[in-house]
Design a protein around this motif. Structure first.
Motif, PDB file in Angstrom:
ATOM      1  N   VAL A 277       3.620  58.151 -18.989  1.00 55.62           N
ATOM      2  CA  VAL A 277       3.603  56.692 -18.808  1.00 55.62           C
ATOM      3  C   VAL A 277       2.531  56.390 -17.758  1.00 55.62           C
ATOM      4  O   VAL A 277       2.181  57.259 -16.961  1.00 55.62           O
ATOM      5  CB  VAL A 277       4.982  56.172 -18.334  1.00 55.62           C
ATOM      6  N   GLY A 278       2.028  55.166 -17.747  1.00 55.02           N
ATOM      7  CA  GLY A 278       1.028  54.817 -16.739  1.00 55.02           C
ATOM      8  C   GLY A 278       1.684  54.516 -15.398  1.00 55.02           C
ATOM      9  O   GLY A 278       1.316  55.080 -14.360  1.00 55.02           O
ATOM     10  N   ASP A 279       2.687  53.671 -15.440  1.00 53.70           N
ATOM     11  CA  ASP A 279       3.324  53.145 -14.232  1.00 53.70           C
ATOM     12  C   ASP A 279       4.320  54.156 -13.645  1.00 53.70           C
ATOM     13  O   ASP A 279       5.295  54.532 -14.317  1.00 53.70           O
ATOM     14  CB  ASP A 279       4.043  51.847 -14.645  1.00 53.70           C
TER      15      ASP A 279
ATOM     16  N   ARG B   2       7.921  53.557 -14.184  1.00 56.22           N
ATOM     17  CA  ARG B   2       8.459  53.696 -15.555  1.00 56.22           C
ATOM     18  C   ARG B   2       9.070  55.085 -15.778  1.00 56.22           C
ATOM     19  O   ARG B   2       9.803  55.297 -16.755  1.00 56.22           O
ATOM     20  CB  ARG B   2       7.353  53.406 -16.572  1.00 56.22           C
TER      21      ARG B   2
ATOM     22  N   ILE C 217      -3.313  54.563 -13.796  1.00 54.68           N
ATOM     23  CA  ILE C 217      -4.165  53.858 -14.764  1.00 54.68           C
ATOM     24  C   ILE C 217      -5.494  54.590 -14.975  1.00 54.68           C
ATOM     25  O   ILE C 217      -6.124  55.015 -14.012  1.00 54.68           O
ATOM     26  CB  ILE C 217      -4.443  52.420 -14.260  1.00 54.68           C
TER      27      ILE C 217
ATOM     28  N   ILE D  58       3.686  56.627 -23.672  1.00 54.08           N
ATOM     29  CA  ILE D  58       4.347  55.344 -23.922  1.00 54.08           C
ATOM     30  C   ILE D  58       3.754  54.344 -22.925  1.00 54.08           C
ATOM     31  O   ILE D  58       4.023  54.428 -21.722  1.00 54.08           O
ATOM     32  CB  ILE D  58       5.876  55.434 -23.752  1.00 54.08           C
TER      33      ILE D  58
ATOM     34  N   PHE E   5      -9.828  46.792 -16.833  1.00 58.71           N
ATOM     35  CA  PHE E   5      -8.876  45.836 -17.408  1.00 58.71           C
ATOM     36  C   PHE E   5      -9.534  44.473 -17.662  1.00 58.71           C
ATOM     37  O   PHE E   5      -9.123  43.752 -18.560  1.00 58.71           O
ATOM     38  CB  PHE E   5      -7.728  45.655 -16.410  1.00 58.71           C
TER      39      PHE E   5
ATOM     40  N   GLU F 287      -6.081  54.516 -21.688  1.00 55.23           N
ATOM     41  CA  GLU F 287      -5.876  55.976 -21.613  1.00 55.23           C
ATOM     42  C   GLU F 287      -6.019  56.735 -22.934  1.00 55.23           C
ATOM     43  O   GLU F 287      -6.372  57.929 -22.936  1.00 55.23           O
ATOM     44  CB  GLU F 287      -4.473  56.311 -21.044  1.00 55.23           C
TER      45      GLU F 287
HETATM   46  C1  R1P Z   1      -3.173  48.155 -17.375  1.00 57.52           C
HETATM   47  O1  R1P Z   1      -2.306  47.144 -17.002  1.00 57.52           O
HETATM   48  C2  R1P Z   1      -2.427  49.433 -17.703  1.00 57.52           C
HETATM   49  O2  R1P Z   1      -1.466  49.173 -18.746  1.00 57.52           O
HETATM   50  C3  R1P Z   1      -1.683  50.013 -19.861  1.00 57.52           C
HETATM   51  C4  R1P Z   1      -3.152  50.365 -19.734  1.00 57.52           C
HETATM   52  O3  R1P Z   1      -3.484  51.500 -20.511  1.00 57.52           O
HETATM   53  C5  R1P Z   1      -3.349  50.516 -18.253  1.00 57.52           C
HETATM   54  O4  R1P Z   1      -2.916  51.767 -17.790  1.00 57.52           O
HETATM   55  O5  R1P Z   1      -0.855  51.162 -19.932  1.00 57.52           O
HETATM   56  P1  R1P Z   1       0.411  51.490 -18.986  1.00 57.52           P
HETATM   57  O6  R1P Z   1       1.349  50.334 -19.125  1.00 57.52           O
HETATM   58  O7  R1P Z   1       0.980  52.745 -19.498  1.00 57.52           O
HETATM   59  O8  R1P Z   1      -0.118  51.651 -17.578  1.00 57.52           O
END
Ligand code: R1P
Ligand code: URA
Length: 288
Positions: free
Chosen positions: A34-36, A39, A78, A115, A199, A236
């Motif tokens: 996951v990015g965040d 999460r 990110i 995800i 972004f 990504e």
């Molecule tokens: C940008 O807000 C982020 O959200 C998307 C993009 O790929 C970037 O990482 O993915 P995530 O929600 O997994 O971070």
């Protein structure tokens, strides 16, 4: 077998790998990314048991069990620069003998499922739907440093969109695609996903400047090649697919669509929508 120097493959004093802070026994062969970093917990709260929690920088890792299936969930932060570190270090954890820094003779292939969230490029892909990426098209710089196959798709993008640079195109795992995209749910769309090195301007957003690429969103939206359109923007997927192909791992990127860039709508509840994707993936992942 190949020997790797201690500055090419850096280990921490406890033997863990430099950025991820993990040892080989800390990860499962099935990995959700996951990015965040927040999460990670949203995924691992569904595990029946969490056996390991490690974090360093943006890389937060939880490993545990869903039934008898061992799963790792890890955040990348990110961007493809983070994915480069994540994928190289995950690969080293399974395919390099760390104490001797020599490559192993037997190759281990990981199952890696991203995800994430994303913005859609077509009106037909609404907010609160999902995209399962068949291809990732990288507008970032990784393709300048890693071998990427010549791609008619990327060449068509450069010509039609009148760009002064060439993107790279990489593909997701057919095995994971068949597993996770099997119910033909009408909210799921097959994706040609554009991976952007930012972004704002790289995704056609305009704040307090005039972007160098004019009408970028319209150009993304109107591109078509052999019946394929570009479906969504995120940051990504192409990097994941590049390393999946290069290092021999099964990788699939799934996105919750939180923004419709054509209708200018944003999801009323992006967290709930993303968690719903997590639940759907976890229901199927134990089949691996
Ligand atoms: C940008 O807000 C982020 O959200 C998307 C993009 O790929 C970037 O990482 O993915 P995530 O929600 O997994 O971070
Ligand atoms: N993530 C992105 O990278 N872009 C969007 O528009 C939404 C989520």
């Amino acid at each position: 077998m190949k020997s790797i120097s201690e500055t090419d493959l850096i280990l921490n004093p406890d033997g863990s790998i430099y950025h991820l802070n993990l040892r080989p026994e800390d990860i499962a062969n099935t990995i959700i990314t996951v990015g965040d970093p927040n999460r990670v917990e949203v995924v691992s709260k569904y595990f029946d048991k969490v056996e390991k929690k490690v974090s360093k920088r943006e890389f937060v890792t939880h490993t545990g069990y869903l039934g008898s299936t061992r799963i790792t969930v890890i955040s990348s932060g990110i961007g493809t620069d983070n994915v480069e570190i994540l994928m190289n270090e995950l690969d080293a954890l399974v395919n390099v003998d760390l104490p001797t820094r020599t490559t192993k003779q037997e190759h281990t292939s990981l199952n890696i499922i991203r995800i994430g969230t994303s913005g859609s490029l077509q009106e037909s892909i609404p907010v609160d739907s999902y995209v399962v990426s068949k291809r990732g098209i990288g507008f970032d710089a990784l393709g300048h440093f890693y071998p990427t196959a010549k791609s008619a798709f990327s060449e068509a993008i450069q010509a039609q969109m009148n760009l002064d640079f060439l993107s790279y195109t990489s593909s997701g795992s057919q095995k994971l695609y068949d597993l996770l995209f099997d119910d033909k749910n009408t909210l799921y769309f097959e994706g040609n996903t554009v991976t952007c090195p930012g972004f704002y301007a790289p995704q056609g957003r305009v704040l307090r400047y005039n972007p160098k690429q004019e009408n970028l969103l319209q150009k993304f939206n109107q591109f078509s090649f052999q019946g394929n359109v570009l479906t969504n923007l995120e940051m990504e997927t192409a990097g994941y697919y590049l390393f999946g192909e290069l290092l021999g791992h099964e990788v699939l990127s799934m996105s919750a669509i939180v923004a419709s860039r054509m209708t200018h709508q944003f999801s009323k509840n992006p967290e709930k929508h993303t968690e719903s994707l997590i639940q759907q993936v976890l229901e199927k992942i134990t089949r691996l």
